[in-house]
Structure formats: C-alpha cells, structure tokens
Design a protein around this motif. Structure first.
Motif, PDB file in Angstrom:
ATOM      1  N   GLU A 290       0.830  -1.210   0.000  1.00 28.53           N
ATOM      2  CA  GLU A 290       0.000   0.000   0.000  1.00 28.53           C
ATOM      3  C   GLU A 290       0.862   1.256   0.000  1.00 28.53           C
ATOM      4  O   GLU A 290       0.580   2.217  -0.727  1.00 28.53           O
ATOM      5  N   LEU A 291       1.917   1.256   0.809  1.00 29.44           N
ATOM      6  CA  LEU A 291       2.793   2.426   0.879  1.00 29.44           C
ATOM      7  C   LEU A 291       3.553   2.633  -0.428  1.00 29.44           C
ATOM      8  O   LEU A 291       3.737   3.770  -0.876  1.00 29.44           O
ATOM      9  N   LEU A 292       3.989   1.553  -1.048  1.00 27.18           N
ATOM     10  CA  LEU A 292       4.705   1.667  -2.318  1.00 27.18           C
ATOM     11  C   LEU A 292       3.808   2.252  -3.401  1.00 27.18           C
ATOM     12  O   LEU A 292       4.248   3.065  -4.220  1.00 27.18           O
ATOM     13  N   GLU A 293       2.557   1.838  -3.402  1.00 26.67           N
ATOM     14  CA  GLU A 293       1.653   2.273  -4.467  1.00 26.67           C
ATOM     15  C   GLU A 293       1.081   3.669  -4.236  1.00 26.67           C
ATOM     16  O   GLU A 293       0.877   4.424  -5.185  1.00 26.67           O
ATOM     17  N   THR A 294       0.830   4.029  -2.982  1.00 22.37           N
ATOM     18  CA  THR A 294       0.066   5.252  -2.706  1.00 22.37           C
ATOM     19  C   THR A 294       0.898   6.398  -2.149  1.00 22.37           C
ATOM     20  O   THR A 294       0.367   7.494  -1.957  1.00 22.37           O
ATOM     21  N   PRO A 326      11.059  -4.226  -4.386  1.00 20.37           N
ATOM     22  CA  PRO A 326      10.094  -3.152  -4.101  1.00 20.37           C
ATOM     23  C   PRO A 326      10.060  -2.054  -5.157  1.00 20.37           C
ATOM     24  O   PRO A 326       8.982  -1.589  -5.539  1.00 20.37           O
ATOM     25  N   ARG A 327      11.225  -1.641  -5.649  1.00 22.45           N
ATOM     26  CA  ARG A 327      11.251  -0.544  -6.619  1.00 22.45           C
ATOM     27  C   ARG A 327      10.546  -0.940  -7.917  1.00 22.45           C
ATOM     28  O   ARG A 327       9.759  -0.169  -8.481  1.00 22.45           O
ATOM     29  N   GLU A 328      10.811  -2.165  -8.394  1.00 28.34           N
ATOM     30  CA  GLU A 328      10.150  -2.641  -9.617  1.00 28.34           C
ATOM     31  C   GLU A 328       8.660  -2.848  -9.378  1.00 28.34           C
ATOM     32  O   GLU A 328       7.828  -2.579 -10.252  1.00 28.34           O
ATOM     33  N   TRP A 329       8.312  -3.342  -8.199  1.00 29.53           N
ATOM     34  CA  TRP A 329       6.899  -3.565  -7.876  1.00 29.53           C
ATOM     35  C   TRP A 329       6.145  -2.244  -7.900  1.00 29.53           C
ATOM     36  O   TRP A 329       5.042  -2.165  -8.437  1.00 29.53           O
ATOM     37  N   ARG A 330       6.743  -1.198  -7.327  1.00 30.07           N
ATOM     38  CA  ARG A 330       6.096   0.123  -7.308  1.00 30.07           C
ATOM     39  C   ARG A 330       5.847   0.620  -8.730  1.00 30.07           C
ATOM     40  O   ARG A 330       4.741   1.058  -9.060  1.00 30.07           O
ATOM     41  N   ALA A 331       6.857   0.535  -9.584  1.00 32.41           N
ATOM     42  CA  ALA A 331       6.710   1.010 -10.962  1.00 32.41           C
ATOM     43  C   ALA A 331       5.667   0.194 -11.716  1.00 32.41           C
ATOM     44  O   ALA A 331       4.824   0.745 -12.438  1.00 32.41           O
ATOM     45  N   SER A 332       5.703  -1.125 -11.540  1.00 32.87           N
ATOM     46  CA  SER A 332       4.765  -1.993 -12.244  1.00 32.87           C
ATOM     47  C   SER A 332       3.341  -1.771 -11.766  1.00 32.87           C
ATOM     48  O   SER A 332       2.406  -1.685 -12.564  1.00 32.87           O
ATOM     49  N   ALA A 333       3.151  -1.669 -10.451  1.00 31.95           N
ATOM     50  CA  ALA A 333       1.805  -1.480  -9.901  1.00 31.95           C
ATOM     51  C   ALA A 333       1.197  -0.174 -10.386  1.00 31.95           C
ATOM     52  O   ALA A 333       0.022  -0.118 -10.760  1.00 31.95           O
ATOM     53  N   ARG A 334       1.976   0.888 -10.413  1.00 30.74           N
ATOM     54  CA  ARG A 334       1.446   2.181 -10.852  1.00 30.74           C
ATOM     55  C   ARG A 334       1.135   2.173 -12.344  1.00 30.74           C
ATOM     56  O   ARG A 334       0.157   2.781 -12.786  1.00 30.74           O
ATOM     57  N   THR A 335       1.952   1.466 -13.126  1.00 29.99           N
ATOM     58  CA  THR A 335       1.691   1.377 -14.563  1.00 29.99           C
ATOM     59  C   THR A 335       0.413   0.603 -14.838  1.00 29.99           C
ATOM     60  O   THR A 335      -0.438   1.024 -15.631  1.00 29.99           O
ATOM     61  N   LEU A 336       0.248  -0.536 -14.160  1.00 32.93           N
ATOM     62  CA  LEU A 336      -0.916  -1.378 -14.393  1.00 32.93           C
ATOM     63  C   LEU A 336      -2.197  -0.766 -13.849  1.00 32.93           C
ATOM     64  O   LEU A 336      -3.295  -1.104 -14.296  1.00 32.93           O
ATOM     65  N   ARG A 337      -2.077   0.146 -12.887  1.00 38.74           N
ATOM     66  CA  ARG A 337      -3.251   0.793 -12.310  1.00 38.74           C
ATOM     67  C   ARG A 337      -3.800   1.893 -13.209  1.00 38.74           C
ATOM     68  O   ARG A 337      -4.918   2.348 -13.031  1.00 38.74           O
ATOM     69  N   ARG A 338      -3.018   2.371 -14.155  1.00 37.28           N
ATOM     70  CA  ARG A 338      -3.452   3.499 -14.990  1.00 37.28           C
ATOM     71  C   ARG A 338      -4.606   3.102 -15.896  1.00 37.28           C
ATOM     72  O   ARG A 338      -4.685   1.994 -16.354  1.00 37.28           O
TER      73      ARG A 338
END
Length: 338
Positions: A290-294, A326-338
């Motif tokens: 949650e913190l990585l994404e938000t 974590p860094r890749e997860w953050r980038a991937s999660a934000r990309t897929l959420r768009r």
C-alpha cells in the motif's frame, strides 16, 4: 431451526459482470493479460467468457459466479511474449486441477503429473504476477470467499475449519479419487441458462463433500476451534497489526493470549493457514504494498514502517513474498493501475 440450504441460497444477488467481489478479482487479471470480453452464450457458455487477443496470444478464460461469494471457472491460454497482471487478491479458498505449465506458479515441482489437484487459501494482499511467454497454462478451479465456505460447510454439516483444512491439504501428491473427473465435468459441461446456477452449485457442494470425506478418511481431521481459541487468535492478530514498525515475537503473543507456543501455532494454522510469524509477515508486506503504491516514501522509510531496520533485509523479504524487488513492484503497480 433454519434450513442450511436456505442459508446457502440467501446470498447477494449480484449478476455476472456487475462489479461484485468475484468480478473485481478476475476482471483486472484477464484484461491485463489481453482478454477481450465476448458473448458467452454465443460460445455455448453461461457466465463470463474472455478470449485472448490474437495479437497477444491465444486461448480463453471463463468463469461463472454464483452470487457474489463463489465461482467456478477454467482457463486455457498461452501468451506470445512475457506478460503480467496486478490485482488486489481477496481472502478466499481455492482448489483446482492444473496442467504442468501452471505448477511453477504454485511453487510445486513440475515433475508431478498433469492435472495435479491443489488447494490453498489466498490472503488479502496486492498481488503481482509475471507470466512466461510461449507456455500453455490450463486450470479448472473453484473459488470460495469466506462466506461461501461457511455456507457450504452448513450444507455438509461440518465445521468451516474442517473444510478449510481439507482444502489446504490438497498439496498435489494425493486427492479424492473422483475429484479430478468432477472438475473436468465442470469444465466440459454446457448447462442452459435456466439450470446453470443450480448445476454448478451442486458440483461445488459435491466436490467439497469429496474433499472433506477424503480428509476424514486420512484420519487427519482438525478439531473445531472453541470460542476461547477464536478469541486468542483475534487478540494475537490485533497485537500484530497495531504497531507494524515493531515486530512482535511469538513468545509475546503467547503471554498476551495465555496460550502455549505449540498451541498458538496450531490455532493460527487452523484458522489462517499459516503460523503467527507468517501471518505477521503477510500483514507487513500488505502494508508495504500500500505504501509503495500510494506514497512517495523512500524504501528505507517504508522498511522502517513495517519493522525492518535494514532496507536490504526488507527488499529481500519483499521480493520473496511478492515476486519483485520493491522498486520494480512500485513502478509496475502504478503502470498497471493506470
């Protein structure tokens, strides 16, 4: 006394594709893998049917939701190149038959036979999965949210703990003799719209009955949790969740609940499918996701907030649990959420 069958029928009347919990779990995955929603009836199916875009791969993903608590489904597809998806996994119980291409995603040795039957409990955590290109993935499954597990248990006149433990015992090495063929029946069947819900519901109850009976025949049936046991687990869970920056030891949990170490571990395994420390790890990683994404907090700050004094240790633990650094997860999660 209320008829258990009436309790099973008295569920949310959420139609397929209306944004219920079942759809919220499956739709993001299939869309991100190149699925295109088509008219299921035109293909002889009830429920929802997705065909993989030919530019991305080939195959299909189908599921039939029963209310908003339970679903049966099947998929058979292959992507041309590596792909992936991101979703918010719900607390649910899941069992199905898998081809060998699926076994590595379950952490199971691919040397096991094709059509391996496996059961497991998913915990609510943001979930990211990379999918290898050029590999055929095939599965027929039953998914029950906790409310459905309780309803089916009433139908079977057994404690939900017995059913959940029986599902978790499906580890790929053995299963009820008729379960594989029953899952195949679900995949091949083409019931009419009039009887589809009753048909699939009866198959789910029959499958769960086979699993419970198999578990009992093995002589490994768990004892139902008492009210005191449930309360002890709840107290321990609260202590774990109230301050994620300070990890709580199992010994501290035992003192707070007045329960011995071995018993507390067993209670967590029966109620949560994991040990207290595994539960704590999942809660901490869920919060980290949650913190990585938000937020834009640094990895060091996030590590500290979920109880890791070293960023490196946090990154290793996160990758082991979530599949990406974590860094890749953050980038991937934000990309897929768009």
């Amino acid at each position: 006394m209320r008829n258990p069958a009436e309790n099973f029928k008295n569920r949310a009347e959420t139609a397929p594709g209306t944004g219920g919990a079942i759809d919220a779990l499956f739709e993001p995955q299939v869309r991100q893998l190149g699925g295109v929603l088509v008219d299921a009836a035109a293909h002889g199916r009830q429920g929802l049917l997705w065909l993989i875009d030919p530019a991305v791969g080939k195959g299909s993903f189908w599921y039939f939701p029963i209310g908003d608590r339970l679903a049966v489904g099947a998929f058979d597809f292959a992507l041309r190149e590596e792909g992936g998806f991101f979703c918010d996994a719900a607390d649910c119980f899941y069992f199905g038959s898998y081809n060998q291409g699926m076994l590595p995603y379950l952490g199971i040795e691919p040397a096991l036979p094709d059509r391996t039957v496996v059961g497991h409990a998913w915990k609510r955590v943001p979930y990211h999965q990379r999918v290898q290109g050029g590999v055929r993935l095939e599965e027929t499954f039953v998914m029950l949210l906790p409310e459905a597990l309780r309803d089916v248990s009433l139908r079977l006149h057994c404690d939900p703990v017995v059913l959940s433990a029986a599902i978790a015992a499906l580890d790929g090495t053995s299963c009820p003799a008729r379960l594989s063929s029953l899952l195949d029946d679900m995949r091949r069947a083409r019931p009419s719209a009039v009887v589809a819900e009753a048909f699939y519901e009866s198959k789910v109850v029959e499958a769960c009955a086979l699993i419970v009976d198999w578990r009992l025949a093995c002589g490994r049936a768990p004892i139902a949790l008492s009210a005191d046991d449930v309360a002890a687990v709840a107290v321990a869970q609260h202590l774990i969740q109230q301050d994620l920056a300070r990890p709580v030891t199992t010994e501290e949990l035992c003192r707070a609940t007045c329960v011995g170490t071995s018993k507390l571990i067993e209670l967590f395994r029966l109620s949560c499918g994991m040990t207290p420390q595994e539960y704590a790890r999942d809660v901490r990683m869920h919060h980290a996701c949650e913190l990585l994404e938000t937020t834009d907090l640094s990895l060091a700050e996030i590590a500290a907030r979920v109880g890791y004094s070293r960023q490196g240790s946090f990154s290793e633990a996160f990758r082991a649990r979530c599949g990406l650094p974590p860094r890749e997860w953050r980038a991937s999660a934000r990309t897929l959420r768009r």
